[in-house]
Motif scaffolding. Structure first.
Motif, PDB file in Angstrom:
ATOM      1  N   GLY A 130      15.578  18.055  11.795  1.00 27.02           N
ATOM      2  CA  GLY A 130      16.643  17.086  12.040  1.00 27.02           C
ATOM      3  C   GLY A 130      16.110  15.696  12.342  1.00 27.02           C
ATOM      4  N   LEU A 131      14.910  15.407  11.874  1.00 28.02           N
ATOM      5  CA  LEU A 131      14.297  14.090  12.099  1.00 28.02           C
ATOM      6  C   LEU A 131      14.314  13.291  10.804  1.00 28.02           C
ATOM      7  CD1 LEU A 131      11.182  15.089  14.209  1.00 28.02           C
ATOM      8  CD2 LEU A 131      13.206  13.907  15.017  1.00 28.02           C
ATOM      9  N   LYS A 132      14.445  12.008  10.949  1.00 27.41           N
ATOM     10  CA  LYS A 132      14.411  11.110   9.792  1.00 27.41           C
ATOM     11  C   LYS A 132      13.391  10.027  10.096  1.00 27.41           C
ATOM     12  CE  LYS A 132      16.140   9.159   6.018  1.00 27.41           C
ATOM     13  NZ  LYS A 132      15.217   9.267   4.941  1.00 27.41           N
ATOM     14  N   ALA A 133      12.333   9.985   9.284  1.00 29.64           N
ATOM     15  CA  ALA A 133      11.321   8.944   9.445  1.00 29.64           C
ATOM     16  C   ALA A 133      11.862   7.655   8.848  1.00 29.64           C
ATOM     17  CB  ALA A 133      10.034   9.349   8.754  1.00 29.64           C
ATOM     18  N   SER A 134      11.681   6.554   9.572  1.00 27.25           N
ATOM     19  CA  SER A 134      12.141   5.279   9.025  1.00 27.25           C
ATOM     20  C   SER A 134      11.157   4.748   7.990  1.00 27.25           C
ATOM     21  CB  SER A 134      12.363   4.262  10.149  1.00 27.25           C
ATOM     22  OG  SER A 134      11.225   4.144  10.947  1.00 27.25           O
ATOM     23  N   ARG A 135       9.908   5.249   8.035  1.00 27.79           N
ATOM     24  CA  ARG A 135       8.922   4.796   7.054  1.00 27.79           C
ATOM     25  C   ARG A 135       7.811   5.832   6.964  1.00 27.79           C
ATOM     26  NH1 ARG A 135       4.438   0.528   7.307  1.00 27.79           N
ATOM     27  NH2 ARG A 135       4.478   1.054   9.499  1.00 27.79           N
ATOM     28  N   ILE A 136       7.399   6.169   5.724  1.00 29.47           N
ATOM     29  CA  ILE A 136       6.243   7.034   5.484  1.00 29.47           C
ATOM     30  C   ILE A 136       5.379   6.317   4.462  1.00 29.47           C
ATOM     31  CG2 ILE A 136       5.408   9.249   4.634  1.00 29.47           C
ATOM     32  CD1 ILE A 136       8.037  10.508   5.482  1.00 29.47           C
ATOM     33  N   VAL A 137       4.146   6.004   4.861  1.00 35.54           N
ATOM     34  CA  VAL A 137       3.229   5.280   3.987  1.00 35.54           C
ATOM     35  C   VAL A 137       1.985   6.133   3.790  1.00 35.54           C
ATOM     36  CG1 VAL A 137       1.826   3.188   3.762  1.00 35.54           C
ATOM     37  CG2 VAL A 137       4.070   3.079   4.875  1.00 35.54           C
ATOM     38  N   SER A 138       1.567   6.274   2.534  1.00 40.30           N
ATOM     39  CA  SER A 138       0.342   7.014   2.247  1.00 40.30           C
ATOM     40  C   SER A 138      -0.867   6.159   2.585  1.00 40.30           C
ATOM     41  CB  SER A 138       0.285   7.399   0.769  1.00 40.30           C
ATOM     42  OG  SER A 138       1.320   8.301   0.473  1.00 40.30           O
ATOM     43  N   LEU A 139      -1.823   6.778   3.227  1.00 37.14           N
ATOM     44  CA  LEU A 139      -3.080   6.110   3.579  1.00 37.14           C
ATOM     45  C   LEU A 139      -4.201   6.704   2.743  1.00 37.14           C
ATOM     46  CD1 LEU A 139      -2.690   6.137   7.469  1.00 37.14           C
ATOM     47  CD2 LEU A 139      -2.186   4.250   5.913  1.00 37.14           C
ATOM     48  N   ALA A 140      -5.410   6.311   3.039  1.00 39.47           N
ATOM     49  CA  ALA A 140      -6.578   6.818   2.318  1.00 39.47           C
ATOM     50  C   ALA A 140      -6.709   8.322   2.527  1.00 39.47           C
ATOM     51  CB  ALA A 140      -7.840   6.114   2.808  1.00 39.47           C
ATOM     52  N   GLU A 141      -7.243   8.985   1.531  1.00 40.16           N
ATOM     53  CA  GLU A 141      -7.538  10.415   1.563  1.00 40.16           C
ATOM     54  C   GLU A 141      -6.304  11.274   1.827  1.00 40.16           C
ATOM     55  OE1 GLU A 141     -10.888  11.335   4.027  1.00 40.16           O
ATOM     56  OE2 GLU A 141     -11.940   9.537   3.430  1.00 40.16           O
ATOM     57  N   GLY A 142      -5.130  10.785   1.481  1.00 37.69           N
ATOM     58  CA  GLY A 142      -3.916  11.576   1.613  1.00 37.69           C
ATOM     59  C   GLY A 142      -3.293  11.593   2.998  1.00 37.69           C
ATOM     60  N   ASP A 143      -3.851  10.846   3.944  1.00 38.85           N
ATOM     61  CA  ASP A 143      -3.252  10.765   5.275  1.00 38.85           C
ATOM     62  C   ASP A 143      -1.954   9.962   5.176  1.00 38.85           C
ATOM     63  OD1 ASP A 143      -5.474  12.093   6.111  1.00 38.85           O
ATOM     64  OD2 ASP A 143      -6.333  10.432   7.247  1.00 38.85           O
ATOM     65  N   LEU A 144      -1.108  10.108   6.183  1.00 39.38           N
ATOM     66  CA  LEU A 144       0.183   9.431   6.177  1.00 39.38           C
ATOM     67  C   LEU A 144       0.371   8.634   7.453  1.00 39.38           C
ATOM     68  CD1 LEU A 144       2.410  12.387   4.927  1.00 39.38           C
ATOM     69  CD2 LEU A 144       1.592  10.456   3.576  1.00 39.38           C
ATOM     70  N   GLN A 145       0.996   7.473   7.320  1.00 37.80           N
ATOM     71  CA  GLN A 145       1.435   6.667   8.462  1.00 37.80           C
ATOM     72  C   GLN A 145       2.942   6.864   8.525  1.00 37.80           C
ATOM     73  OE1 GLN A 145      -0.624   4.640  10.369  1.00 37.80           O
ATOM     74  NE2 GLN A 145       1.076   4.169  11.717  1.00 37.80           N
TER      75      GLN A 145
END
Length: 162
Positions: free
Chosen positions: A96-111
């Motif tokens: 039931g969570l909604k991320a306001s932003r998901i950004v891909s980082l190096a090596e597949g990590d996520l911000q």
């Protein structure tokens, strides 16, 4: 030994009595200080600390059982970066969570950035994502919002790699 016998025989009966009493007091004091006093003070101290030690032992046994059960659980599947992101988004939706932003980082990590989310729900989701997806939060910044129990959260999530 002969010197001691000579010393003793040269003493008057009253002096012998005084020396015998002094030796008895010395022996009694030594026995008391070495045997009786440590037991007399140690037993009550142990009676006070034993319940706490038993409680700690029970907690340790519970933790060891939890470790054993966690070791018995299957390891999370290691997904390709695209599949991992999809699985992560599904787990967010299920919580039931909604991320306001998901950004891909190096090596597949996520911000990932969350705005004004219930902290308890987010922390439960994160524990589940770590357990089920093998994700690990590497950097987390949480700021309380004006809504009680809610926070703005920014985090870097390291996904399990092949």
């Amino acid at each position: 030994m002969d010197a001691l016998r000579d010393f003793w025989s040269q003493r008057a009966p009253r002096e012998r009595l005084a020396l015998a009493l002094a030796a008895a007091v010395l022996v009694f004091t030594a026995v008391y200080l070495l045997l009786i006093e440590p037991a007399a003070t140690g037993i009550p101290r142990l009676q006070r600390t034993l319940p706490a030690a038993r409680t700690q032992a029970e907690q340790l046994d519970r933790l060891l059982a939890e470790v054993a059960s966690l070791k018995a659980k299957p390891q999370p599947a290691i997904l390709a970066p695209a599949d991992a992101r999809s699985a992560l988004e599904k787990s967010l939706e299920a919580a039931g969570l909604k991320a306001s932003r998901i950004v891909s980082l190096a090596e597949g990590d996520l911000q990932i950035t969350f705005a004004n989310v219930p902290f308890a729900v987010w922390s439960t989701w994160l524990a589940g994502a770590e357990r089920e997806l093998g994700a690990r939060a590497s950097v987390v910044t949480a700021r309380a919002t004006s809504t009680p129990g809610a926070a703005d959260i920014e985090m870097s999530l390291r996904l399990a790699r092949r």
